[in-house]
Design a protein around this motif. Structure first.
Motif, PDB file in Angstrom:
ATOM      1  N   GLY A  73       0.738  -1.316   0.003  1.00 41.91           N
ATOM      2  CA  GLY A  73      -0.164  -0.068   0.046  1.00 41.91           C
ATOM      3  C   GLY A  73       0.699   1.360   0.008  1.00 41.91           C
ATOM      4  N   LEU A  74       2.102   1.109  -0.239  1.00 44.63           N
ATOM      5  CA  LEU A  74       2.941   2.267  -0.145  1.00 44.63           C
ATOM      6  C   LEU A  74       4.036   2.243  -1.210  1.00 44.63           C
ATOM      7  CD1 LEU A  74       3.662   4.615   1.793  1.00 44.63           C
ATOM      8  CD2 LEU A  74       5.452   3.452   2.945  1.00 44.63           C
ATOM      9  N   ASP A  75       3.396   2.854  -2.446  1.00 44.07           N
ATOM     10  CA  ASP A  75       4.209   2.722  -3.542  1.00 44.07           C
ATOM     11  C   ASP A  75       4.523   4.226  -4.253  1.00 44.07           C
ATOM     12  OD1 ASP A  75       3.361   0.018  -3.774  1.00 44.07           O
ATOM     13  OD2 ASP A  75       1.240   0.661  -4.467  1.00 44.07           O
ATOM     14  N   THR A 189      -4.410  11.583   5.892  1.00 44.50           N
ATOM     15  CA  THR A 189      -5.326  11.488   4.547  1.00 44.50           C
ATOM     16  C   THR A 189      -5.152   9.981   4.205  1.00 44.50           C
ATOM     17  OG1 THR A 189      -4.605  13.712   3.828  1.00 44.50           O
ATOM     18  CG2 THR A 189      -5.167  11.857   2.227  1.00 44.50           C
ATOM     19  N   ALA A 190      -4.095   9.369   4.289  1.00 44.70           N
ATOM     20  CA  ALA A 190      -4.060   7.804   4.065  1.00 44.70           C
ATOM     21  C   ALA A 190      -5.046   7.119   5.157  1.00 44.70           C
ATOM     22  CB  ALA A 190      -2.468   7.407   4.313  1.00 44.70           C
ATOM     23  N   PHE A 191      -4.789   7.636   6.490  1.00 45.77           N
ATOM     24  CA  PHE A 191      -5.588   6.751   7.330  1.00 45.77           C
ATOM     25  C   PHE A 191      -7.127   6.793   7.243  1.00 45.77           C
ATOM     26  CE2 PHE A 191      -7.740   7.172  11.471  1.00 45.77           C
ATOM     27  CZ  PHE A 191      -7.467   5.710  12.071  1.00 45.77           C
ATOM     28  N   VAL A 192      -7.341   8.203   6.777  1.00 43.78           N
ATOM     29  CA  VAL A 192      -9.055   8.379   6.728  1.00 43.78           C
ATOM     30  C   VAL A 192      -9.616   8.019   5.339  1.00 43.78           C
ATOM     31  CG1 VAL A 192     -10.640  10.377   6.204  1.00 43.78           C
ATOM     32  CG2 VAL A 192      -9.008  10.444   8.126  1.00 43.78           C
ATOM     33  N   ALA A 193      -8.671   8.203   4.109  1.00 42.72           N
ATOM     34  CA  ALA A 193      -9.245   7.619   3.024  1.00 42.72           C
ATOM     35  C   ALA A 193      -8.581   6.207   2.658  1.00 42.72           C
ATOM     36  CB  ALA A 193      -8.769   8.522   1.886  1.00 42.72           C
ATOM     37  N   GLY A 194      -7.623   5.762   3.277  1.00 46.31           N
ATOM     38  CA  GLY A 194      -7.212   4.365   2.941  1.00 46.31           C
ATOM     39  C   GLY A 194      -6.450   4.497   1.463  1.00 46.31           C
ATOM     40  N   THR A 195      -5.966   5.721   1.072  1.00 44.95           N
ATOM     41  CA  THR A 195      -5.019   5.728  -0.043  1.00 44.95           C
ATOM     42  C   THR A 195      -4.579   7.032  -0.057  1.00 44.95           C
ATOM     43  OG1 THR A 195      -5.242   5.482  -2.312  1.00 44.95           O
ATOM     44  CG2 THR A 195      -7.225   6.352  -1.731  1.00 44.95           C
ATOM     45  N   THR A 196      -3.397   7.081  -0.718  1.00 47.68           N
ATOM     46  CA  THR A 196      -3.221   8.543  -1.089  1.00 47.68           C
ATOM     47  C   THR A 196      -2.922   8.885  -2.682  1.00 47.68           C
ATOM     48  OG1 THR A 196      -0.556   7.992  -1.123  1.00 47.68           O
ATOM     49  CG2 THR A 196      -1.589   8.655   0.867  1.00 47.68           C
ATOM     50  N   ASP A 197      -3.669   8.276  -3.479  1.00 49.79           N
ATOM     51  CA  ASP A 197      -3.709   8.338  -5.125  1.00 49.79           C
ATOM     52  C   ASP A 197      -4.435   9.665  -5.352  1.00 49.79           C
ATOM     53  OD1 ASP A 197      -2.221   5.791  -5.196  1.00 49.79           O
ATOM     54  OD2 ASP A 197      -4.009   4.942  -5.769  1.00 49.79           O
ATOM     55  N   PHE A 198      -4.130  10.284  -6.355  1.00 49.93           N
ATOM     56  CA  PHE A 198      -4.819  11.325  -6.843  1.00 49.93           C
ATOM     57  C   PHE A 198      -5.784  10.829  -7.662  1.00 49.93           C
ATOM     58  CE2 PHE A 198      -0.292  13.188  -6.281  1.00 49.93           C
ATOM     59  CZ  PHE A 198      -0.694  14.081  -5.292  1.00 49.93           C
ATOM     60  N   GLN A 199      -6.973  11.288  -7.265  1.00 47.81           N
ATOM     61  CA  GLN A 199      -8.427  10.972  -7.992  1.00 47.81           C
ATOM     62  C   GLN A 199      -9.117  12.085  -8.358  1.00 47.81           C
ATOM     63  OE1 GLN A 199     -10.472   7.826  -6.039  1.00 47.81           O
ATOM     64  NE2 GLN A 199      -8.516   6.643  -5.581  1.00 47.81           N
ATOM     65  N   LEU A 200      -9.692  12.414  -9.523  1.00 47.01           N
ATOM     66  CA  LEU A 200     -10.390  13.375  -9.871  1.00 47.01           C
ATOM     67  C   LEU A 200     -11.794  13.325  -9.058  1.00 47.01           C
ATOM     68  CD1 LEU A 200     -10.770  15.897 -11.665  1.00 47.01           C
ATOM     69  CD2 LEU A 200     -11.797  14.467 -13.318  1.00 47.01           C
ATOM     70  N   GLY A 201     -12.120  14.630  -8.384  1.00 45.38           N
ATOM     71  CA  GLY A 201     -12.997  14.387  -7.586  1.00 45.38           C
ATOM     72  C   GLY A 201     -12.986  14.294  -6.068  1.00 45.38           C
ATOM     73  N   ILE A 203     -10.801  12.279  -2.576  1.00 43.97           N
ATOM     74  CA  ILE A 203     -10.941  10.894  -1.958  1.00 43.97           C
ATOM     75  C   ILE A 203     -11.317  11.016  -0.621  1.00 43.97           C
ATOM     76  CG2 ILE A 203      -9.075   9.863  -3.384  1.00 43.97           C
ATOM     77  CD1 ILE A 203      -6.948  10.306  -1.091  1.00 43.97           C
ATOM     78  N   LEU A 204     -11.737  12.338  -0.116  1.00 40.74           N
ATOM     79  CA  LEU A 204     -12.023  12.660   1.216  1.00 40.74           C
ATOM     80  C   LEU A 204     -13.520  12.737   1.247  1.00 40.74           C
ATOM     81  CD1 LEU A 204      -9.005  14.988   2.373  1.00 40.74           C
ATOM     82  CD2 LEU A 204      -9.419  12.647   2.958  1.00 40.74           C
ATOM     83  N   GLY A 205     -14.347  13.209   0.388  1.00 44.01           N
ATOM     84  CA  GLY A 205     -15.725  13.193   0.329  1.00 44.01           C
ATOM     85  C   GLY A 205     -16.603  12.109   1.427  1.00 44.01           C
ATOM     86  N   GLY A 206     -17.183  12.534   2.304  1.00 46.76           N
ATOM     87  CA  GLY A 206     -17.979  11.922   3.337  1.00 46.76           C
ATOM     88  C   GLY A 206     -17.153  11.057   4.328  1.00 46.76           C
ATOM     89  N   LYS A 207     -15.824  11.431   4.403  1.00 47.91           N
ATOM     90  CA  LYS A 207     -15.043  10.588   5.233  1.00 47.91           C
ATOM     91  C   LYS A 207     -14.370  11.379   6.335  1.00 47.91           C
ATOM     92  CE  LYS A 207     -13.720   7.304   1.430  1.00 47.91           C
ATOM     93  NZ  LYS A 207     -12.431   6.577   0.717  1.00 47.91           N
ATOM     94  N   ILE A 208     -14.678  12.532   6.413  1.00 47.76           N
ATOM     95  CA  ILE A 208     -14.137  13.582   7.346  1.00 47.76           C
ATOM     96  C   ILE A 208     -15.018  14.634   7.441  1.00 47.76           C
ATOM     97  CG2 ILE A 208     -12.667  14.589   5.681  1.00 47.76           C
ATOM     98  CD1 ILE A 208     -10.523  15.114   7.596  1.00 47.76           C
ATOM     99  N   GLY A 209     -15.133  15.127   8.565  1.00 47.35           N
ATOM    100  CA  GLY A 209     -15.976  16.328   8.836  1.00 47.35           C
ATOM    101  C   GLY A 209     -15.579  17.752   8.520  1.00 47.35           C
TER     102      GLY A 209
END
Length: 486
Positions: A73-75, A189-201, A203-209
């Protein structure tokens, strides 16, 4: 599949070429003509390599090159997307101009340690390519740190007590901020989202206040201290003790652009513009960036040292990009992306002109520039074009980014941001136009005497580029549009 495979190879070459140049420069240290030729040829090859990626990216391809797996998970991964493509294209293009200019400057001023200068410069460009093409936050962080370390020898190039003090401020601020703020932001970010990949839109939506998201954004913004958002800005004017080609690298080609690029990329690909809009988590940053813009502009008005005035100009111009990112509007984000390119080509022109004046006339103060435009017409004409772009007047590239940022702010009824852009535009004119007026309208006091031809060619080319980018904006516009397309 063929295009993607080809793109993967090109991503690898983007790191290999400047790295090989650094090695060749060190090996050819006793043969200065070959050493400098290696740097220039490498810059040309990198430009061709990045340019070869452009058609596929514009067509929608997103080439990927896995580098190494550190742990599950660390690439470390390279992946080109529109914003990274724009940054890489700007940096590779301006490396050519800076290489030509540096040859004239370093020889014209008989600077010592030229081999180390060109080698460190090439390593810094390799790190910049890594930042631009990073496929996730971990990869970006690694190359971001390498960029700080590789530019330290350039900041301290003169090795005077003043240069060494500036180097300490530079390194402690940038490395300290990234280790204390940026790295924890990435881990969070990795802890909350489960990834550090850049994604359009994002990766944190709905996962953090909203409150936690605002705090996390703050860690990213101030952790990326290369963006020089106040109060983490003092390293930038301190670093002006370095030779002018280094100032150009810091302000236009690599370092500060890596900072604002990181902030814009995080807002688009980690938080997501829609998420920031819905939560209001970035609203505080609009005010912080707005303050930085106005405060830096006011300091620039009082600075008599030309490079210091340009340094504070850069601090303000960078926060245009930060403020536009904080607005979280597609139009504003497009303006921020375009302004990365526009500011780069315009500000490198201004620093090239400052170095040209220093080389030919040994003038460093604005108050000493009476009539210098008549003695150095090419240099000061280029300076004037760069100044007009920093103000944001057509037909120069600086107009484009400001137009989209204003449109984005207006569409959201963000009148504070609109007012900041309008007021700062007036302030930009107040601290830049008097330089050109003094240079051309005051008595000449001497014959025409330009800097070495390599320097004049480089600054003329970047000044022309400032206008051409306004007249032919298709590439940055298409990349900026793809950045926010859904």
């Amino acid at each position: 599949m063929t295009a993607i495979a080809s793109g993967s190879s090109l991503l690898g070459l983007a790191l290999v070429i400047p790295t090989v140049v650094a090695v060749l420069v060190m090996l050819l240290g006793r043969l200065p003509n070959l050493r400098d030729a290696a740097s220039l040829v490498g810059a040309l090859l990198l430009f061709v390599t990045i340019g070869a990626l452009l058609p596929d990216v514009l067509a929608g391809a997103r080439p990927v090159l896995p580098l190494v797996t550190i742990a599950p998970g660390l690439d470390l991964v390279l992946r080109v997307e529109p914003l990274g493509m724009l940054f890489a294209l700007v940096a590779s293009t301006l490396w050519i101009a800076n290489s030509v200019y540096s040859i004239g400057y370093m020889r014209g001023n008989q600077e010592p340690r030229q081999t180390m200068f060109f080698a460190a410069f090439a390593v810094a460009i390799a790190a910049t390519m890594g930042v631009a093409l990073a496929g996730n936050l971990v990869t970006l962080f690694l190359f971001y740190e390498l960029l700080s370390l590789s530019t330290y020898p350039l900041v301290t190039h003169k090795q005077t007590p003043e240069a060494m003090r500036a180097g300490r401020v530079y390194l402690l601020t940038l490395i300290g901020a990234s280790m204390i703020l940026l790295l924890p932001a990435i881990v969070w970010t990795a802890f909350v989202a489960g990834t550090t990949d850049f994604q359009l839109g994002g990766i944190l939506g709905g996962k953090i206040g909203p409150l936690a998201m605002a705090v996390l954004l703050g860690l990213f913004v101030f952790g990326a201290a290369k963006a020089a958002v106040m109060p983490l800005h003092r390293w930038l004017p301190a670093a002006m003790v370095a030779p002018t080609p280094v100032s150009a690298l810091l302000h236009a080609v690599a370092v500060v652009k890596a900072g604002v690029f990181t902030i814009l990329k995080v807002t688009v690909y980690i938080f997501g513009l829609d998420t920031l809009q819905a939560t209001g988590a970035s609203q505080w940053l609009v005010y912080v960036a707005g303050f930085t813009i106005i405060a830096a502009s006011l300091v620039a008005m009082t600075a008599d040292d030309l490079k210091r005035r340009l340094a504070y100009s850069t601090i303000g111009q960078l926060s245009y990009i930060v403020m536009a990112a904080a607005l979280a509007s597609p139009l504003a984000a497009m303006g921020a992306a375009i302004h990365i390119a526009a500011h780069a080509v315009s500000k490198i022109t201004l620093f090239f002109a400052a170095g040209s004046v220093y080389t030919a006339e040994h003038v460093t103060k604005v108050s000493q520039m009476d009539g210098i435009g008549r003695r150095m017409p090419w240099t000061m004409a280029a300076f004037t074009i760069g100044a007009l772009s920093m103000i944001g007047l057509p037909p120069t590239a600086g107009f484009l980014g400001k137009w989209f940022m204003l449109a984005g702010a207006g569409s959201l009824h963000e009148w504070f941001a609109v007012a900041v852009i309008v007021v700062s535009t007036v302030l930009n004119a107040a601290y830049l136009l008097p330089i050109a007026a003094r240079a051309f309208l005051k008595p000449a006091g001497g014959p025409v005497a330009e800097a070495p031809v390599a320097m004049v060619v480089a600054l003329t080319a970047t000044a022309a580029g400032t206008v051409l980018l306004f007249l032919f904006p298709e590439v940055p516009y298409r990349l900026a549009s793809a950045l926010v397309s859904r």
